[in-house]
Design an enzyme around this catalytic site. Structure first.
Site, PDB file in Angstrom:
ATOM      1  NE  ARG A  85      -4.280  -1.387   0.139  1.00 11.99           N
ATOM      2  CZ  ARG A  85      -4.454  -2.445  -0.661  1.00 11.99           C
ATOM      3  NH1 ARG A  85      -3.510  -2.784  -1.532  1.00 11.99           N
ATOM      4  NH2 ARG A  85      -5.563  -3.145  -0.613  1.00 11.99           N
ATOM      5  CD  GLU A  97      -3.391   2.900  -5.321  1.00 12.91           C
ATOM      6  OE1 GLU A  97      -2.156   2.818  -5.270  1.00 12.91           O
ATOM      7  OE2 GLU A  97      -4.128   1.925  -5.533  1.00 12.91           O
ATOM      8  CG  HIS A 156      -3.119  -0.952  -6.987  1.00 12.32           C
ATOM      9  ND1 HIS A 156      -3.614  -0.372  -5.845  1.00 12.32           N
ATOM     10  CD2 HIS A 156      -3.034  -2.287  -6.700  1.00 12.32           C
ATOM     11  CE1 HIS A 156      -3.818  -1.295  -4.920  1.00 12.32           C
ATOM     12  NE2 HIS A 156      -3.482  -2.469  -5.416  1.00 12.32           N
TER      13      HIS A 156
HETATM   14  C1  DGY Z   1      -5.662  -6.178  -2.678  1.00 12.73           C
HETATM   15  O1  DGY Z   1      -6.246  -7.258  -2.875  1.00 12.73           O
HETATM   16  O2  DGY Z   1      -5.653  -5.615  -1.584  1.00 12.73           O
HETATM   17  C2  DGY Z   1      -4.979  -5.588  -3.853  1.00 12.73           C
HETATM   18  O3  DGY Z   1      -4.273  -4.454  -3.550  1.00 12.73           O
HETATM   19  C3  DGY Z   1      -5.954  -5.324  -4.959  1.00 12.73           C
HETATM   20  O4  DGY Z   1      -5.210  -5.259  -6.107  1.00 12.73           O
END
Ligand code: DGY
Length: 319
Positions: free
Chosen positions: A238, A267, A285
Site C-alpha cells: 500500500r 492513488e 496498481h
Molecule cells: C488487494 O487485494 O488488496 C490488492 O491491492 C488489490 O489489487
C-alpha cells in the site's frame, strides 16, 4: 427468496455469473464509481455488499448503514477501506479475499525487482523516445540479483511467495514481521526483530506489510538511512507505508538506487516528484491484475457472503 447483493465494480464474467445465479444481484457493467454516500443511501435496498478497495466505508458511513445490510465482503486482501471495528460493533461481518492475490502480486514484485535492478524503464524510454544509438558495453549497467540480500517487510503469504521466487534468483532472504515465523514458513530466511535491522541488511527491500496506523509512513527518511547506499525499494503493498517526500529525496541523493512502485498514497493520485526521476519504475496498481487472480478473488469474496447467509462464519472473516 434470493438475497439482494450489490457488486460495486465490474468483475470477471465468472463472478458475475455466480452472483446472478445465487443472488438477486445488481452488477456494475459500466464500472461507474459508487461514493460512500451512495453506499449509505443504497444500503436499505441490499442485504449484502461486494465492494472493492475503491469503495470507502469509514466509521461514519458504517454507522449510517441500514439494518438491512447484513454482510460486507471485499474483493481484495487489503481491507483498510472498511472500518471493520465499526462494522463489528454494528454486528456486520466483513470478509476479504486473501488467497487469490498471492501469486499475481508476488509476480509483480519480481517484475519490479528485476526492472529496478536492470533499469528496464530507462531502456524502454530510450527506444520509445527513439534515442537508442546502438549497443554499448557500458550503457545502462544495472546489477545482478544473485547473492544479493532481499529484505521482505511483512512475511505473510505474499512476502513468502516473493521469497520463493527470489530464491530461484539465488538471493539471500531476510524478513521482518511482527512475530517470527515457524521454520516451515521461514525456509531458511533470516528474521529481523526490527524494521531498521532488516533495512540495514537489504540490498533490495520489498514491502508486503498491511496498511495500518502503525505501518503508515514507516518507510521514511529515518528508516531509509539504514539501507546500504544504492539499495532498491519495491512496494506492491500500500502506498501509505511510504513517506513519498523522503523516498523521492533518497532517490535523488542516491541513498536509494532505484524504486519500483505499484501503489501510491492517495492513488490514483501520486506524488508528482516521482515523474521527474529516471530511477523509478512506476505501475498503476497492477499487482493482482491477472485473470486467474481476479476469478479466485471473486470466488473468495462470494464464499464469504454465501457462508453468512448459510448461518456459518465467514471463511475469510476479518472482524
Ligand atoms: C488487494 O487485494 O488488496 C490488492 O491491492 C488489490 O489489487
Amino acid at each position: 427468496m434470493k438475497k439482494r447483493l450489490l457488486v460495486t465494480r465490474r468483475l470477471p464474467e465468472e463472478t458475475h455469473a455466480r452472483a446472478m445465479r445465487d443472488y438477486d444481484a445488481v452488477l456494475n457493467a459500466e464500472d461507474r464509481p459508487y461514493s460512500t454516500d451512495d453506499l449509505v443511501a443504497l444500503s436499505s435496498q441490499f442485504d449484502a455488499y461486494l465492494v472493492c478497495l475503491t469503495e470507502k466505508l469509514p466509521t461514519t458511513a458504517i454507522e449510517r448503514l441500514s439494518p438491512r445490510l447484513r454482510v460486507i465482503s471485499t474483493f481484495s486482501v487489503g481491507y483498510e477501506h472498511v472500518d471493520v471495528g465499526a462494522a463489528r460493533a454494528k454486528g456486520i461481518p466483513v470478509g476479504n479475499a486473501p488467497n487469490g492475490v498471492t501469486i499475481a502480486t508476488a509476480e509483480i514484485a519480481m517484475l519490479l525487482i528485476l526492472g529496478a535492478a536492470r533499469r528496464a524503464p530507462e531502456g524502454e524510454r530510450l527506444i520509445a523516445q527513439r534515442q537508442w544509438s546502438g549497443w554499448a558495453p557500458m550503457a545502462l549497467l544495472g546489477r545482478r540479483l544473485n547473492g544479493k540480500r532481499l529484505g521482505i517487510y511483512g512475511y505473510g503469504k505474499i512476502g513468502q511467495a516473493v521469497a520463493r521466487r527470489a530464491r530461484a534468483f539465488d538471493m539471500e532472504i531476510h524478513y521482518h514481521s511482527r512475530t517470527r515465523r515457524p521454520p516451515a514458513e521461514e525456509q531458511g530466511a533470516i528474521y529481523h526483530a526490527t524494521l531498521e535491522s532488516l533495512m540495514a541488511s537489504s540490498d533490495v527491500l520489498s514491502i508486503h506489510a498491511p496498511s495500518s496506523p502503525q505501518t503508515r509512513h514507516s518507510i521514511n527518511a529515518r528508516t531509509l538511512a539504514h539501507l546500504p547506499r544504492g539499495a532498491l525499494v519495491v512496494n506492491t503493498a500500500r502506498g501509505d507505508l511510504v513517506a513519498d517526500d523522503d523516498l523521492i529525496a533518497a532517490l535523488g541523493s542516491g541513498q536509494v538506487g532505484y524504486a519500483g512502485l505499484d501503489v501510491f498514497e492517495g492513488e490514483p493520485n501520486h506524488h508528482p516528484g516521482y515523474l521527474g526521476l529516471d530511477n523509478a519504475m512506476l505501475l498503476p496498481h497492477m499487482g493482482t491484475s491477472a485473470i486467474e487472480a481476479r476469478i479466485e478473488m471473486g470466488n473468495e469474496a462470494l464464499d464469504n457472503i454465501d457462508a453468512h447467509f448459510a448461518g456459518k462464519p465467514l471463511p475469510h472473516g476479518v472482524n
